[in-house]
Design a protein around this motif. Structure first.
Motif, short mmCIF file in Angstrom:
data_model
loop_
_atom_site.label_atom_id
_atom_site.label_comp_id
_atom_site.label_asym_id
_atom_site.label_seq_id
_atom_site.Cartn_x
_atom_site.Cartn_y
_atom_site.Cartn_z
N PRO A 157 -48.68 -19.96 3.50
CA PRO A 157 -48.94 -19.06 2.37
C PRO A 157 -49.59 -17.72 2.74
CG PRO A 157 -49.45 -21.30 1.74
CD PRO A 157 -49.15 -21.32 3.23
N SER A 158 -50.55 -17.73 3.64
CA SER A 158 -51.22 -16.46 3.99
C SER A 158 -50.25 -15.52 4.70
CB SER A 158 -52.44 -16.72 4.87
OG SER A 158 -52.07 -17.40 6.07
N ILE A 159 -49.43 -16.07 5.59
CA ILE A 159 -48.47 -15.25 6.33
C ILE A 159 -47.35 -14.80 5.40
CG2 ILE A 159 -46.83 -15.23 8.26
CD1 ILE A 159 -48.81 -17.12 9.72
N ARG A 160 -46.92 -15.69 4.51
CA ARG A 160 -45.88 -15.35 3.53
C ARG A 160 -46.34 -14.19 2.65
NH1 ARG A 160 -40.67 -15.22 2.61
NH2 ARG A 160 -40.39 -17.34 3.27
N ALA A 161 -47.59 -14.20 2.24
CA ALA A 161 -48.11 -13.14 1.38
C ALA A 161 -48.07 -11.78 2.08
CB ALA A 161 -49.53 -13.47 0.93
N VAL A 162 -48.43 -11.76 3.35
CA VAL A 162 -48.37 -10.51 4.11
C VAL A 162 -46.91 -10.07 4.25
CG1 VAL A 162 -48.86 -9.38 6.31
CG2 VAL A 162 -50.55 -10.93 5.31
N TRP A 163 -46.02 -11.02 4.56
CA TRP A 163 -44.59 -10.70 4.67
C TRP A 163 -44.07 -10.10 3.37
CZ3 TRP A 163 -40.60 -9.08 6.96
CH2 TRP A 163 -39.31 -9.30 6.49
N GLU A 164 -44.42 -10.71 2.25
CA GLU A 164 -43.95 -10.21 0.95
C GLU A 164 -44.41 -8.78 0.70
OE1 GLU A 164 -41.74 -11.60 -0.99
OE2 GLU A 164 -41.65 -13.50 0.09
N SER A 165 -45.62 -8.46 1.12
CA SER A 165 -46.12 -7.09 0.92
C SER A 165 -45.52 -6.11 1.90
CB SER A 165 -47.65 -7.05 0.97
OG SER A 165 -48.11 -7.27 2.28
N ARG B 273 -42.31 -6.46 3.57
CA ARG B 273 -40.86 -6.42 3.76
C ARG B 273 -40.14 -5.28 3.08
NH1 ARG B 273 -37.93 -11.59 1.45
NH2 ARG B 273 -38.37 -11.48 -0.75
N ASN B 274 -40.73 -4.71 2.07
CA ASN B 274 -40.08 -3.59 1.39
C ASN B 274 -40.44 -2.24 1.99
OD1 ASN B 274 -38.69 -5.24 -0.42
ND2 ASN B 274 -40.48 -5.39 -1.75
N THR B 275 -41.11 -2.24 3.11
CA THR B 275 -41.50 -0.97 3.74
C THR B 275 -40.38 -0.36 4.55
OG1 THR B 275 -42.34 -2.04 5.75
CG2 THR B 275 -43.92 -1.74 3.93
N GLY B 276 -39.31 -1.15 4.82
CA GLY B 276 -38.21 -0.65 5.63
C GLY B 276 -38.49 -0.70 7.11
N SER B 277 -39.55 -1.38 7.51
CA SER B 277 -39.95 -1.40 8.91
C SER B 277 -39.37 -2.55 9.72
CB SER B 277 -41.48 -1.51 8.99
OG SER B 277 -42.08 -0.38 8.41
N TYR B 278 -38.59 -3.40 9.11
CA TYR B 278 -38.17 -4.64 9.78
C TYR B 278 -36.66 -4.79 9.87
CZ TYR B 278 -43.09 -5.37 9.08
OH TYR B 278 -44.45 -5.21 9.11
#
Length: 99
Positions: A79-87, A89-94
């Motif tokens: 959950p903690s890693i998923r939350a960071v990923w969710e915030s 992933r929309n940055t276009g950096s991946y």
């Protein structure tokens, strides 16, 4: 083949350097993460994005990518890693990394 071997070796070495800390971070709640731990998650996500880019460009075999992606999904399930990923992933950096 040599390029693949270099990519494979480098990516696995980078992950090995993060693995222990990611395991610790995975047990924490998002609100308990330090800024350093959040940065470590972002570093991991950057590695995942790079691996995906190598795959998309044809430098990584599909079977290797599938194994890496399964590992990524397991880590991002915390959950903690998923939350960071969710915030993040929309940055276009991946590179449109599918997790």
């Amino acid at each position: 083949m040599r390029l693949f071997q270099e990519i494979f070796k480098e990516c696995n070495a980078r992950y090995d350097g993060m693995n222990e800390q990611l395991s610790v971070i995975a047990t924490k709640h998002l609100v308990d993460l330090t800024s350093q731990e959040r940065n470590q998650i972002v570093d991991y996500l950057n590695l995942c994005g790079e691996e995906y880019l190598y795959f998309k460009r044809g430098y990584v075999e599909p079977s290797v990518w599938a194994a890496w992606q399964n590992g990524m999904k397991a880590i991002v399930a915390a959950p903690s890693i998923r939350a960071v990923w969710e915030s993040e992933r929309n940055t276009g950096s991946y590179y449109d990394l599918p997790l």
